[in-house]
Design a protein around this motif. Structure first.
Motif, mmCIF file in Angstrom:
data_model
loop_
_atom_site.group_PDB
_atom_site.id
_atom_site.type_symbol
_atom_site.label_atom_id
_atom_site.label_comp_id
_atom_site.label_asym_id
_atom_site.label_seq_id
_atom_site.Cartn_x
_atom_site.Cartn_y
_atom_site.Cartn_z
ATOM 1 N N UNK A 82 18.018 -66.926 -5.597
ATOM 2 C CA UNK A 82 18.034 -67.481 -4.248
ATOM 3 C C UNK A 82 18.168 -66.357 -3.210
ATOM 4 N N UNK A 83 19.070 -65.424 -3.460
ATOM 5 C CA UNK A 83 19.245 -64.285 -2.549
ATOM 6 C C UNK A 83 17.978 -63.437 -2.453
ATOM 7 N N UNK A 84 17.313 -63.233 -3.578
ATOM 8 C CA UNK A 84 16.081 -62.442 -3.575
ATOM 9 C C UNK A 84 14.983 -63.134 -2.764
ATOM 10 N N UNK A 85 14.918 -64.454 -2.854
ATOM 11 C CA UNK A 85 13.927 -65.206 -2.078
ATOM 12 C C UNK A 85 14.237 -65.094 -0.588
ATOM 13 N N UNK A 86 15.501 -65.257 -0.227
ATOM 14 C CA UNK A 86 15.891 -65.135 1.179
ATOM 15 C C UNK A 86 15.527 -63.752 1.704
ATOM 16 N N UNK A 87 15.827 -62.717 0.918
ATOM 17 C CA UNK A 87 15.488 -61.362 1.350
ATOM 18 C C UNK A 87 13.981 -61.226 1.537
ATOM 19 N N UNK A 88 13.215 -61.699 0.574
ATOM 20 C CA UNK A 88 11.754 -61.576 0.654
ATOM 21 C C UNK A 88 11.209 -62.303 1.882
ATOM 22 N N UNK A 89 11.744 -63.469 2.184
ATOM 23 C CA UNK A 89 11.264 -64.234 3.332
ATOM 24 C C UNK A 89 11.579 -63.551 4.663
ATOM 25 N N UNK A 90 12.700 -62.857 4.709
ATOM 26 C CA UNK A 90 13.135 -62.269 5.977
ATOM 27 C C UNK A 90 12.837 -60.779 6.110
ATOM 28 N N UNK A 91 12.840 -60.057 5.010
ATOM 29 C CA UNK A 91 12.695 -58.607 5.064
ATOM 30 C C UNK A 91 11.494 -58.077 4.290
ATOM 31 N N UNK A 92 10.960 -58.872 3.385
ATOM 32 C CA UNK A 92 9.877 -58.422 2.514
ATOM 33 C C UNK A 92 8.513 -58.632 3.150
ATOM 34 N N UNK A 93 7.563 -58.944 2.315
ATOM 35 C CA UNK A 93 6.205 -59.182 2.813
ATOM 36 C C UNK A 93 5.723 -60.553 2.328
ATOM 37 N N UNK A 94 6.314 -61.624 2.868
ATOM 38 C CA UNK A 94 5.907 -62.964 2.449
ATOM 39 C C UNK A 94 4.550 -63.323 3.049
ATOM 40 N N UNK A 95 3.973 -64.402 2.554
ATOM 41 C CA UNK A 95 2.779 -64.968 3.178
ATOM 42 C C UNK A 95 3.191 -65.549 4.526
ATOM 43 N N UNK A 96 2.225 -65.671 5.428
ATOM 44 C CA UNK A 96 2.496 -66.315 6.709
ATOM 45 C C UNK A 96 1.660 -67.581 6.805
ATOM 46 N N UNK A 97 2.311 -68.680 7.167
ATOM 47 C CA UNK A 97 1.631 -69.954 7.292
ATOM 48 C C UNK A 97 0.867 -70.061 8.592
ATOM 49 N N UNK A 98 0.318 -71.214 8.821
ATOM 50 C CA UNK A 98 -0.494 -71.458 10.006
ATOM 51 C C UNK A 98 0.268 -71.211 11.302
ATOM 52 N N UNK A 99 1.542 -71.455 11.303
ATOM 53 C CA UNK A 99 2.360 -71.256 12.492
ATOM 54 C C UNK A 99 3.058 -69.897 12.482
ATOM 55 N N UNK A 100 2.646 -69.031 11.570
ATOM 56 C CA UNK A 100 3.230 -67.702 11.483
ATOM 57 C C UNK A 100 4.578 -67.645 10.797
ATOM 58 N N UNK A 101 4.941 -68.714 10.111
ATOM 59 C CA UNK A 101 6.231 -68.739 9.410
ATOM 60 C C UNK A 101 6.066 -68.221 7.985
ATOM 61 N N UNK A 102 7.066 -67.504 7.499
ATOM 62 C CA UNK A 102 6.967 -66.942 6.148
ATOM 63 C C UNK A 102 7.136 -68.008 5.066
ATOM 64 N N UNK A 103 6.417 -67.801 3.965
ATOM 65 C CA UNK A 103 6.577 -68.660 2.793
ATOM 66 C C UNK A 103 6.128 -67.862 1.571
ATOM 67 N N UNK A 104 6.488 -68.371 0.411
ATOM 68 C CA UNK A 104 6.069 -67.775 -0.862
ATOM 69 C C UNK A 104 5.248 -68.809 -1.624
ATOM 70 N N UNK A 105 4.277 -68.336 -2.374
ATOM 71 C CA UNK A 105 3.513 -69.234 -3.236
ATOM 72 C C UNK A 105 4.421 -69.797 -4.323
#
Length: 120
Positions: free
Chosen positions: A67-90
């Motif tokens: 869970x911590x690794x996902x939070x880090x990736x969403x905020x500090x890593x290089x996640x995908x960006x959705x249509x509204x520019x929000x980060x997400x992971x596949x």
């Protein structure tokens, strides 16, 4: 006390599953823990170490780490960006699949522990 603890951990697992759904949502919401969440991981972890069988400790720690690794990736890593520019992971991202596996193992071990709540 153990049964209440196992139910509390199972409730945290449900919230964790909702977190994973948000983390893989390419349309909408920024996934993060709710700071007003009454489920304090440190309290639950301490109680698990005192009251639960060792088999419950490992998947609990694995899920928190995932869970911590996902939070880090969403905020500090290089996640995908959705249509509204929000980060997400596949959903197939290894961070997500590892978290799902840890969550499933945690639920499995909680069910086993509930079969004999007097066992530590």
């Amino acid at each position: 006390m153990r049964i209440k603890l196992y139910v509390d951990v199972a409730e945290y697992a449900e919230r964790g599953e909702a977190f994973l759904e948000k983390a893989t949502d390419d349309i909408g919401f920024l996934a993060r823990r709710d700071p007003s969440d009454p489920m304090h991981t440190e309290r639950l972890g301490a109680q698990l170490r005192l009251l639960a069988p060792e088999a419950v400790h490992e998947p609990w720690a694995a899920f928190l780490k995932a869970e911590d690794m996902i939070i880090w990736e969403l905020h500090e890593g290089s996640p995908n960006l959705g249509l509204q520019g929000r980060p997400y992971l596949d959903a197939e991202d290894p961070l997500i699949t590892n978290a799902v596996a840890a969550l499933n193992e945690l639920r499995k071990q909680l069910k086993i522990a509930l079969q004999d709540p007097d066992k530590t």
